[in-house]
Design a protein around this motif. Sequence first.
Motif, PDB file in Angstrom:
ATOM      1  N   THR A  11       0.161  -1.375   0.061  1.00  0.00           N
ATOM      2  CA  THR A  11       0.029  -0.056   0.330  1.00  0.00           C
ATOM      3  C   THR A  11       0.886   0.918   0.093  1.00  0.00           C
ATOM      4  OG1 THR A  11      -0.382  -0.220   2.509  1.00  0.00           O
ATOM      5  CG2 THR A  11      -2.183  -1.008   1.278  1.00  0.00           C
ATOM      6  N   HIS A  13       4.266   3.240  -4.588  1.00  0.00           N
ATOM      7  CA  HIS A  13       4.652   2.033  -5.616  1.00  0.00           C
ATOM      8  C   HIS A  13       4.290   2.817  -7.062  1.00  0.00           C
ATOM      9  CE1 HIS A  13       0.442   1.073  -4.379  1.00  0.00           C
ATOM     10  NE2 HIS A  13       0.327   0.093  -5.425  1.00  0.00           N
ATOM     11  N   LEU A  14       4.962   1.813  -8.161  1.00  0.00           N
ATOM     12  CA  LEU A  14       4.163   2.257  -9.835  1.00  0.00           C
ATOM     13  C   LEU A  14       2.848   1.645  -9.677  1.00  0.00           C
ATOM     14  CD1 LEU A  14       7.662   1.384 -11.860  1.00  0.00           C
ATOM     15  CD2 LEU A  14       6.609   3.358 -11.086  1.00  0.00           C
ATOM     16  N   ASP A  15       2.181   2.568 -10.355  1.00  0.00           N
ATOM     17  CA  ASP A  15       0.470   2.093 -10.932  1.00  0.00           C
ATOM     18  C   ASP A  15       0.355   1.243 -11.999  1.00  0.00           C
ATOM     19  OD1 ASP A  15      -2.203   2.488 -11.075  1.00  0.00           O
ATOM     20  OD2 ASP A  15      -1.964   4.294 -11.667  1.00  0.00           O
ATOM     21  N   THR A  16       0.657   0.451 -11.616  1.00  0.00           N
ATOM     22  CA  THR A  16       0.218  -0.765 -13.204  1.00  0.00           C
ATOM     23  C   THR A  16      -1.337  -1.037 -13.119  1.00  0.00           C
ATOM     24  OG1 THR A  16      -0.122  -2.952 -11.433  1.00  0.00           O
ATOM     25  CG2 THR A  16       2.327  -2.568 -11.630  1.00  0.00           C
ATOM     26  N   THR A  17      -2.107  -0.193 -12.969  1.00  0.00           N
ATOM     27  CA  THR A  17      -3.340  -0.090 -13.208  1.00  0.00           C
ATOM     28  C   THR A  17      -3.539  -0.193 -14.712  1.00  0.00           C
ATOM     29  OG1 THR A  17      -4.029   1.619 -12.581  1.00  0.00           O
ATOM     30  CG2 THR A  17      -4.502  -0.713 -11.648  1.00  0.00           C
ATOM     31  N   ARG A  18      -2.957   0.816 -15.039  1.00  0.00           N
ATOM     32  CA  ARG A  18      -2.660   2.175 -16.604  1.00  0.00           C
ATOM     33  C   ARG A  18      -2.571   1.282 -17.643  1.00  0.00           C
ATOM     34  NH1 ARG A  18      -0.110   7.732 -14.920  1.00  0.00           N
ATOM     35  NH2 ARG A  18      -1.754   8.618 -12.765  1.00  0.00           N
TER      36      ARG A  18
END
Length: 515
Positions: free
Chosen positions: A506, A509-514
């Motif tokens: 949490t 961190h890098l946003d991997t949802t894009r």
Amino acid sequence: MNAITSIVMSVTATRHARTAVTLASGLVLAGCAVGPDYRQPEMAVPDKWASVGAMTPASRPELAQWWTRLNDPLLDALIDEAVAGNLDVATARAKVREARALYRQAAGTAWPSLRASVSGTRSGGPGRMSPGASSTTSSTTNINSGTGNAGDLFQAGFDASWELDLFGANRRAQEAAKYGVDAAQWGLSAALLTLIGDVTSSYVQARGYQARLALARDTAASQEETARITRLKFEAGASSGLDAANAAGQAQSTRAAIPAFEAAYAQTVHGLSVLTGQPPEALLDRMEQPEPLPTPTLPVSLGVPADVLLARPDVRLAERRYAQSTAKVGQAEAARYPSVSLTGSLITSATRPGDLGQRSSIGWAFGPSLTVPLFNGGRLKAGVEVAQAERDQSFIAWRAAVLNALKDVEGASVALYQENERIAALRASAASYRTAADLARLLYRAGSTSFLDVLTAERSLYLAEDALIQSRVLFTTHYVALNKALGGGWKGHIDTSTPEVVDAHTGPHLDTTRD
């Protein structure tokens, strides 16, 4: 500015802050609260139950683990599994965690808020402010190395604010949140009470369907044997075709009830599985082996009506919601009064980061803020009326919960003891019909009676035994309802601190949802 000047100004600011804190503490201690103070509601209840008789002791009921008195180990295990896995209980646990978090939020408003900020800017050009110039967007002086040249400005500071809560708006909010925690905990108890009652009732119904299935199969097999004998007698010319047809028809009529019982049994077990938090088919194997129908023993103590007001979770829940709504009336009323806040800031500025603690300019500000609601179109007054109306609804809901609790106990106790008498009558009826059926078969074989008497006796016996099973199921179901009405539920520990969903990673961190 040298370090000595910085220290002097810092000490001066500290003294002013101490004086302000002392003044604020005095104002808070002298603060008051507006709105109604909560008082425990009272309601007249009877001194004793109307259904209390010679078979109903008035001693305090034994509500702890009441289902264990049915002496069914599998039922005990299923209730343990349901308490651990039921989704409604899990939701109630989450609501307890939510209420506790809301209470901590409300309690946090009683403390000052403090923010720290650090900034660094580089500016240049003829429009840049010269040393000593006043900024319209900052309370500090921009320091540079020369007009028209680029320069750096570094700032660090603290901002603080504290609402004094003179009229108790925050304290009422905290009070309402505390009552909300109590209500959530009683809501969990109510969910457990309902769950245990539903699991026990479903289990009893499932065992009842098994008993009715066994009776239907045995009766159908017996009737088919009678039909076979009648057919042989018909083929031998010792009986009429009408007797053979009636015998076969009655056997098939009884066998036709078996699929309906099997479907009802499967549906009941499916529902029982879901109550334990498992897939519908999870308990089919464990329930496959028939067991005796759980039967309670009488008498059952009822206590006095006043005991129910303390034991019933739904009554306690309604009372806590009434308390919460009362506190919200005070919170809405306090919004109509002035509010006072203390704000302060301390900022140091320098042209180099290393000079922020030594050769820097220090600025500070401190002062109270008074906000007075002068005109708002009646919105605040209407807000008080809304809160009062909601408080009235909560009070009415509490009264309704009390009346329903009394009604539930009276109704369940009457139904339990009346069903007990019905069982005795049905047991005697089944015994008589069993004797009649045996005699009818003997007389028919001896040629002393018609086959119609045999059909009538067998049909009456089957209906009487089936009615007896249904009555025994109802008897135990009424026992379950009575214990629920009295407030019997789970008395063990329930973990309300562990969340259902545990998040990982949490932090930043890098946003991997894009995409």
